[in-house]
Write an enzyme that holds these catalytic residues in place. Structure first.
Site, PDB file in Angstrom:
ATOM      1  N   THR A 186       0.802  -1.239   0.000  1.00 11.30           N
ATOM      2  CA  THR A 186       0.000   0.000   0.000  1.00 11.30           C
ATOM      3  C   THR A 186       0.835   1.289   0.000  1.00 11.30           C
ATOM      4  O   THR A 186       0.274   2.374   0.144  1.00 11.30           O
ATOM      5  CB  THR A 186      -0.947   0.025   1.221  1.00 11.30           C
ATOM      6  OG1 THR A 186      -0.165  -0.131   2.409  1.00 11.30           O
ATOM      7  CG2 THR A 186      -1.982  -1.072   1.155  1.00 11.30           C
ATOM      8  N   ASP A 196      -9.652   3.331  -4.889  1.00 14.36           N
ATOM      9  CA  ASP A 196      -9.979   4.465  -5.766  1.00 14.36           C
ATOM     10  C   ASP A 196      -8.805   4.815  -6.688  1.00 14.36           C
ATOM     11  O   ASP A 196      -8.994   5.477  -7.706  1.00 14.36           O
ATOM     12  CB  ASP A 196     -10.348   5.693  -4.917  1.00 14.36           C
ATOM     13  CG  ASP A 196      -9.304   6.007  -3.871  1.00 14.36           C
ATOM     14  OD1 ASP A 196      -8.813   5.071  -3.217  1.00 14.36           O
ATOM     15  OD2 ASP A 196      -8.963   7.200  -3.698  1.00 14.36           O
ATOM     16  N   TYR A 212       1.226   1.745  -7.923  1.00 11.86           N
ATOM     17  CA  TYR A 212       0.321   1.157  -6.923  1.00 11.86           C
ATOM     18  C   TYR A 212      -1.052   0.880  -7.550  1.00 11.86           C
ATOM     19  O   TYR A 212      -1.550  -0.250  -7.505  1.00 11.86           O
ATOM     20  CB  TYR A 212       0.183   2.083  -5.711  1.00 11.86           C
ATOM     21  CG  TYR A 212      -0.967   1.731  -4.797  1.00 11.86           C
ATOM     22  CD1 TYR A 212      -0.935   0.571  -4.010  1.00 11.86           C
ATOM     23  CD2 TYR A 212      -2.109   2.539  -4.705  1.00 11.86           C
ATOM     24  CE1 TYR A 212      -2.001   0.241  -3.171  1.00 11.86           C
ATOM     25  CE2 TYR A 212      -3.168   2.222  -3.875  1.00 11.86           C
ATOM     26  CZ  TYR A 212      -3.114   1.077  -3.110  1.00 11.86           C
ATOM     27  OH  TYR A 212      -4.176   0.752  -2.290  1.00 11.86           O
TER      28      TYR A 212
END
Ligand SMILES: NC(=O)c1ccc[n+]([C@@H]2O[C@H](COP(=O)([O-])OP(=O)(O)OC[C@H]3O[C@@H](n4cnc5c(N)ncnc54)[C@H](OP(=O)(O)O)[C@@H]3O)[C@@H](O)[C@H]2O)c1
Length: 297
Positions: free
Chosen positions: A62, A102, A125
């Site tokens: 992340t 998102d 990412y």
């Protein structure tokens, strides 16, 4: 149900373990050391041994900016890891619940993103997460991919904790005010996933497998979010001073990966198929702050 949770020490994974246990499920939570999802053999052996009724993948790489300089690791976890899980789930016919982001969208849309909008990630990412989503969808139809935004919670690192930490050191902060989205609590994400598992139609022939966006309301900028954090923190006497907040454009806070200007997700599909209304993040923020209430700063 017998639930295997990956990434069980992360923000969402930690909440998932707690909330699933509260609901009476049998939980096998694995941190990254106990189960590395990018390790195919380890994934296969663990699933073979546990024989879960369902797997929830909350493991992910992340680190949005760091991913630009270590793409191989980001793809190994977010893409290969997702593929490993989808393949083993298919082999044993286990439904797979997975969390997405998102960041698969470029943020250029003027209104909230729906599941039919074409994802266009702008960094490693987002691209690695999207590849993971696509692999799951291609490999095993019994999947739910839940796209969420701006995660916060009592476990791990997040914007709320950063704001509270900065309040210990400063009286004034400059916060970006031209990126629009919605904070979503890790607890809400966990409960929404568990609600799906507990729903009557789950794993029935009529189960509406697929990708869903989780809507959280109201939509805000990071500056608005910070204001709400400090308002609530003052009310709860977590901080005893008024923070001076300056709204700034993203151009004054450059990051290696450009953040989406619009991250708002539309949750109508989730409401239609699972009856889930949008999440109320301000209520969840209050829950979190009450839980972590510390001595007054
Ligand atoms: N954080 C956000 O704002 C945000 C926004 C949108 C979507 N999401 C998505 O929400 C999900 C949960 O995110 P989060 O905020 O809970 O992230 P997090 O706190 O960073 O947790 C992710 C967990 O995954 C683990 N992990 C990393 N590599 C792994 C591997 N190879 N095998 C197994 N576990 C591994 C990490 O363990 P280590 O710490 O030991 O590496 C960490 O505990 C992710 O899918 C993420 O993409 C997050």
């Amino acid at each position: 149900m017998n639930i295997l949770i990956t990434g069980a020490k992360g923000q969402v994974g930690s909440e998932l373990v707690v909330e699933a246990l509260k609901r009476g499920h049998k939980v096998h939570g694995f941190g990254s050391k106990a189960l590395d999802i990018s390790n195919t053999e380890q994934v296969n052996n663990t699933v073979k041994q546990i024989q879960p009724d369902v797997i929830i993948n909350s493991a992910a790489y992340t680190a949005v900016d760091k991913a630009e300089t270590e793409p191989a690791i980001a793809y190994a976890v977010n893409s290969q890891g997702s593929e490993n899980l989808a393949k083993v789930c298919k082999q044993y016919e286990i439904p797979l619940l997975h969390i997405s982001t998102d960041y698969v969208y470029d943020g250029e849309k003027q209104s909230a993103y729906t599941e039919v909008d074409t994802p266009v990630p702008t960094g490693v990412y987002g691209a690695s997460k999207l590849e993971g989503d696509q692999k799951i969808a291609q490999i095993w139809h019994k999947h739910i991919i839940l796209r969420v935004s701006w995660v916060f919670g009592q476990y791990g690192n997040n914007f709320v904790k950063t704001m509270l930490r900065l309040a210990e050191q400063r009286d004034e902060l400059s916060i970006v005010n031209d990126q629009f989205g919605a904070p979503t609590s890790a607890k809400a994400i966990s409960n929404r996933l568990l609600d799906i598992i507990d729903a009557e139609q789950f794993n029935q022939p009529s189960c509406p497998w697929g990708t869903y966006n989780l809507q959280s309301d109201p939509g805000v900028t990071w500056y608005d979010f910070a204001r709400e954090i400090f308002t609530q923190a003052q009310q709860l006497e977590i901080i005893n001073k008024k923070m001076k907040l300056n709204p700034i454009p993203s151009s004054q806070f450059p990051t290696p990966v450009k953040r989406p200007v619009n991250s708002k997700l539309d949750g109508q599909k989730l409401q239609q198929y699972f009856g889930q209304l949008p999440v109320d993040w301000k209520k969840d923020l209050s829950l979190m702050l009450n839980t972590i209430k510390q001595p007054t700063i």
